[in-house]
Scaffold this motif. Structure first.
Motif, PDB file in Angstrom:
ATOM      1  N   ILE A  18      90.621  19.566  43.095  1.00  0.00           N
ATOM      2  CA  ILE A  18      91.116  18.554  44.034  1.00  0.00           C
ATOM      3  C   ILE A  18      91.139  19.076  45.477  1.00  0.00           C
ATOM      4  CG2 ILE A  18      92.473  17.337  42.298  1.00  0.00           C
ATOM      5  CD1 ILE A  18      94.923  18.839  43.264  1.00  0.00           C
ATOM      6  N   GLY A  19      90.624  20.257  45.694  1.00  0.00           N
ATOM      7  CA  GLY A  19      90.568  20.798  47.044  1.00  0.00           C
ATOM      8  C   GLY A  19      89.774  22.093  47.085  1.00  0.00           C
ATOM      9  N   ARG A  20      89.384  22.473  48.291  1.00  0.00           N
ATOM     10  CA  ARG A  20      88.608  23.704  48.453  1.00  0.00           C
ATOM     11  C   ARG A  20      88.931  24.316  49.809  1.00  0.00           C
ATOM     12  NH1 ARG A  20      82.008  24.068  47.531  1.00  0.00           N
ATOM     13  NH2 ARG A  20      81.786  26.334  47.756  1.00  0.00           N
ATOM     14  N   LEU A  21      89.085  25.637  49.834  1.00  0.00           N
ATOM     15  CA  LEU A  21      89.369  26.367  51.066  1.00  0.00           C
ATOM     16  C   LEU A  21      88.431  27.559  51.161  1.00  0.00           C
ATOM     17  CD1 LEU A  21      91.004  27.138  53.586  1.00  0.00           C
ATOM     18  CD2 LEU A  21      92.664  28.256  52.069  1.00  0.00           C
ATOM     19  N   ILE A  22      87.698  27.635  52.262  1.00  0.00           N
ATOM     20  CA  ILE A  22      86.749  28.723  52.506  1.00  0.00           C
ATOM     21  C   ILE A  22      87.141  29.398  53.821  1.00  0.00           C
ATOM     22  CG2 ILE A  22      84.327  29.315  52.922  1.00  0.00           C
ATOM     23  CD1 ILE A  22      83.562  26.768  51.380  1.00  0.00           C
ATOM     24  N   PHE A  23      87.156  30.718  53.830  1.00  0.00           N
ATOM     25  CA  PHE A  23      87.408  31.446  55.076  1.00  0.00           C
ATOM     26  C   PHE A  23      86.945  32.888  54.935  1.00  0.00           C
ATOM     27  CE2 PHE A  23      91.251  31.960  52.539  1.00  0.00           C
ATOM     28  CZ  PHE A  23      91.606  33.293  52.708  1.00  0.00           C
ATOM     29  N   ASP A  24      86.780  33.538  56.079  1.00  0.00           N
ATOM     30  CA  ASP A  24      86.449  34.961  56.126  1.00  0.00           C
ATOM     31  C   ASP A  24      87.655  35.738  56.637  1.00  0.00           C
ATOM     32  OD1 ASP A  24      83.819  34.549  55.294  1.00  0.00           O
ATOM     33  OD2 ASP A  24      83.087  34.287  57.343  1.00  0.00           O
ATOM     34  N   ALA A  25      87.993  36.816  55.946  1.00  0.00           N
ATOM     35  CA  ALA A  25      89.062  37.711  56.389  1.00  0.00           C
ATOM     36  C   ALA A  25      88.434  39.015  56.871  1.00  0.00           C
ATOM     37  CB  ALA A  25      90.037  37.992  55.251  1.00  0.00           C
ATOM     38  N   TRP A  26      88.814  39.446  58.066  1.00  0.00           N
ATOM     39  CA  TRP A  26      88.294  40.666  58.675  1.00  0.00           C
ATOM     40  C   TRP A  26      89.435  41.643  58.953  1.00  0.00           C
ATOM     41  CZ3 TRP A  26      83.291  42.001  60.459  1.00  0.00           C
ATOM     42  CH2 TRP A  26      82.317  41.000  60.387  1.00  0.00           C
ATOM     43  N   VAL A  27      89.170  42.936  58.750  1.00  0.00           N
ATOM     44  CA  VAL A  27      90.055  43.993  59.233  1.00  0.00           C
ATOM     45  C   VAL A  27      89.163  45.129  59.750  1.00  0.00           C
ATOM     46  CG1 VAL A  27      91.898  45.636  58.730  1.00  0.00           C
ATOM     47  CG2 VAL A  27      91.812  43.448  57.506  1.00  0.00           C
ATOM     48  N   LEU A  28      89.226  45.379  61.051  1.00  0.00           N
ATOM     49  CA  LEU A  28      88.499  46.487  61.659  1.00  0.00           C
ATOM     50  C   LEU A  28      89.496  47.590  61.988  1.00  0.00           C
ATOM     51  CD1 LEU A  28      86.191  44.509  64.131  1.00  0.00           C
ATOM     52  CD2 LEU A  28      85.695  45.209  61.782  1.00  0.00           C
ATOM     53  N   GLY A  29      89.217  48.802  61.497  1.00  0.00           N
ATOM     54  CA  GLY A  29      90.141  49.905  61.688  1.00  0.00           C
ATOM     55  C   GLY A  29      89.576  50.969  62.611  1.00  0.00           C
ATOM     56  N   PHE A  30      90.432  51.504  63.499  1.00  0.00           N
ATOM     57  CA  PHE A  30      90.018  52.526  64.458  1.00  0.00           C
ATOM     58  C   PHE A  30      91.028  53.672  64.460  1.00  0.00           C
ATOM     59  CE2 PHE A  30      88.432  48.441  65.849  1.00  0.00           C
ATOM     60  CZ  PHE A  30      87.090  48.703  66.126  1.00  0.00           C
ATOM     61  N   ALA A  31      90.585  54.851  64.015  1.00  0.00           N
ATOM     62  CA  ALA A  31      91.388  56.064  64.114  1.00  0.00           C
ATOM     63  C   ALA A  31      90.865  56.870  65.300  1.00  0.00           C
ATOM     64  CB  ALA A  31      91.290  56.872  62.819  1.00  0.00           C
ATOM     65  N   TYR A  32      91.605  57.922  65.687  1.00  0.00           N
ATOM     66  CA  TYR A  32      91.272  58.593  66.944  1.00  0.00           C
ATOM     67  C   TYR A  32      91.348  60.108  66.846  1.00  0.00           C
ATOM     68  CZ  TYR A  32      91.893  53.885  68.756  1.00  0.00           C
ATOM     69  OH  TYR A  32      91.778  52.525  68.966  1.00  0.00           O
ATOM     70  N   ASP A  33      90.334  60.765  67.388  1.00  0.00           N
ATOM     71  CA  ASP A  33      90.332  62.214  67.543  1.00  0.00           C
ATOM     72  C   ASP A  33      91.028  62.520  68.856  1.00  0.00           C
ATOM     73  OD1 ASP A  33      89.815  64.853  67.033  1.00  0.00           O
ATOM     74  OD2 ASP A  33      87.733  64.799  67.728  1.00  0.00           O
ATOM     75  N   GLY A  34      92.290  62.959  68.777  1.00  0.00           N
ATOM     76  CA  GLY A  34      93.069  63.202  69.981  1.00  0.00           C
ATOM     77  C   GLY A  34      94.345  62.392  70.050  1.00  0.00           C
ATOM     78  N   LYS A  35      94.533  61.436  69.100  1.00  0.00           N
ATOM     79  CA  LYS A  35      95.756  60.615  69.090  1.00  0.00           C
ATOM     80  C   LYS A  35      96.263  60.483  67.658  1.00  0.00           C
ATOM     81  CE  LYS A  35      94.142  57.544  72.816  1.00  0.00           C
ATOM     82  NZ  LYS A  35      93.853  56.120  73.154  1.00  0.00           N
ATOM     83  N   ARG A  36      97.580  60.492  67.508  1.00  0.00           N
ATOM     84  CA  ARG A  36      98.197  60.209  66.210  1.00  0.00           C
ATOM     85  C   ARG A  36      98.435  58.694  66.135  1.00  0.00           C
ATOM     86  NH1 ARG A  36     100.585  64.543  63.485  1.00  0.00           N
ATOM     87  NH2 ARG A  36     102.400  63.301  62.833  1.00  0.00           N
TER      88      ARG A  36
END
Length: 427
Positions: free
Chosen positions: A137-155
């Protein structure tokens, strides 16, 4: 403390917490409604993954349309254009690369480009079934994104999160304007892999639970996790390592629908450290599930003898010394693990030189040096006790250049004591 037991307990608790929270928000009485836990449902419509249904069940359902189109045709105000996104440096490039690694990106851990960049992208296609569990009786379509950034020099580690490309279809009196998507982040610390006093400072906002229209107009949100910096303590043996487990849960809800819940739909393993100069920049953060490789080429004139030695050890160990039937040498398929204790490194180096002298004699005063693989700076070196190593005389300059390449890989990837890495030799 092992990772498995704490995570398992947390997951069970999170399932219950999500379900109760969503039922309370919808005004429904408590019922075992978690769509991922495999328990009996209440007598209400519910979302399921489209892959679990036969195609013929979808024929009577209207074709899904962009959410903005649906809102206009259902006498809602025109959907606002997506707001401007203020993201992190490198987002565009990482998105483009992530799209080329679709199979890995949709997995729980996502596609981990390097120790400093990770990407999760999952395409959701959910079908709303009626209370009898017999009709779409229904439909839901979507894209989920997670972009992660770690750092050399920062905690610090940053996450750029979004829900995009929303399409809907609704029948039998269903109103997609009441449907909601929720994303919630949480973290735990693996004390067995962390130093004493390990702590993480989490973002103020860790959950977003909005109507589809709100996601459509503001698809992006950001999170920043840090770890307290107590200054250099590495000389006393405290590297201030914090092994964090950062999870994102995903849910779809509506006042008249049982919640669809995925606990830990995406998970990152992140380590903060203040290891000092042994890894270049004194502090930093990495995604520990990244595969680190030292790559050397037999065509590179500066290290071709080192590369050939490693190639023979990995592919043709019968050509290497010490020699014995059935010999294998790790590093290609089985990882090596770094050792940072200078005394252990020097002990392995001396032992390797003795092995060289047994075969070729003392090369002191010549241009030749004793090359060893696995390296003296690894647990798998010549003193491990299994003889799965190789020694060979090579040009001294080549040997020194090989050592520099090893150190550069350690520095570039923040490889600490015990961290795994692989060695790849190209033609």
């Amino acid at each position: 403390m092992s990772k498995r037991r704490p995570i398992a307990r947390w997951v069970r608790g999170a399932v219950a917490a999500w379900t109760l929270a969503f039922l309370a928000a919808s005004g429904a009485s408590a019922s075992p409604a978690d769509s991922q836990a495999g328990r009996e449902r209440s007598n209400r419509p519910h979302f399921v993954n489209i892959a679990t249904l036969p195609k013929e069940e979808l024929r009577a359902l209207p074709a899904p349309v962009p959410l903005s189109t649906y809102l206009r045709t259902h006498k809602d105000k025109a959907a606002a254009s997506p707001s401007q996104h203020h993201g992190f440096a490198g987002e565009g490039d990482l998105r483009a690369e992530c799209a080329k690694h679709e199979a890995q990106a949709k997995s729980k851990k996502g596609w981990i480009k390097s120790r400093f960049e990770s990407c999760f992208k999952r395409h959701y296609d959910l079908i709303l079934r009626d209370r009898a569990n017999t009709e779409a009786i229904g439909r839901l379509i979507f894209d989920a994104w997670v972009l992660g950034f770690a750092y050399d020099g920062k905690r610090r580690v940053d996450f750029a999160v979004s829900v995009e490309n929303i399409y809907v279809a609704a029948d039998s009196g269903q109103n997609a304007r009441t449907w909601r998507i929720a994303q919630q982040f949480s973290h735990a610390i693996d004390t067995g892999e962390s130093d004493p006093g390990a702590a993480v400072t989490e973002p103020t906002v860790k959950r977003r639970d909005d109507l589809l229209g709100e996601w459509n107009s503001t698809p992006h949100w950001n999170l920043v996790y840090t770890s307290p910096d107590n200054g250099p303590q590495h000389r006393t043996g405290n590297l201030q390592r914090v092994q964090a487990i950062i999870d994102m849960d995903t849910a779809v809800t509506s006042p008249s629908v049982d919640p669809y819940v995925e606990v830990a739909s995406h998970q990152n393993l992140v380590r903060f450290d203040y290891a000092g100069p042994i890894v270049g920049k004194h502090k930093g953060t990495v995604f520990t599930q990244a595969r680190v490789e030292l790559v050397m080429s037999m065509k590179d004139s500066t290290v071709n003898e080192s590369a050939l030695h490693i190639h023979d050890a990995q592919k043709r160990p019968e050509r290497t010394f010490p020699s014995f039937v059935g010999k294998t040498v790790p590093g290609e398929n089985d990882p090596l693990h770094r050792v940072t204790d200078p005394n252990k490194i020097e002990d392995q180096r001396r032992h390797s030189i003795k092995e060289c002298n047994k075969v070729w004699g003392d090369c002191t005063g010549t241009r030749l040096q004793c090359d060893e693989y696995p390296f003296a700076s690894t647990r798998e070196g010549s003193l491990k006790g299994d003889n799965r190593f190789s020694v060979r005389l090579i040009e001294g300059t080549d040997n020194n250049n090989g050592g520099k390449a090893i150190q550069a890989t350690y520095d570039a990837n923040r490889i600490l004591n015990g961290d795994p890495f692989y060695v790849e030799i190209t033609p």
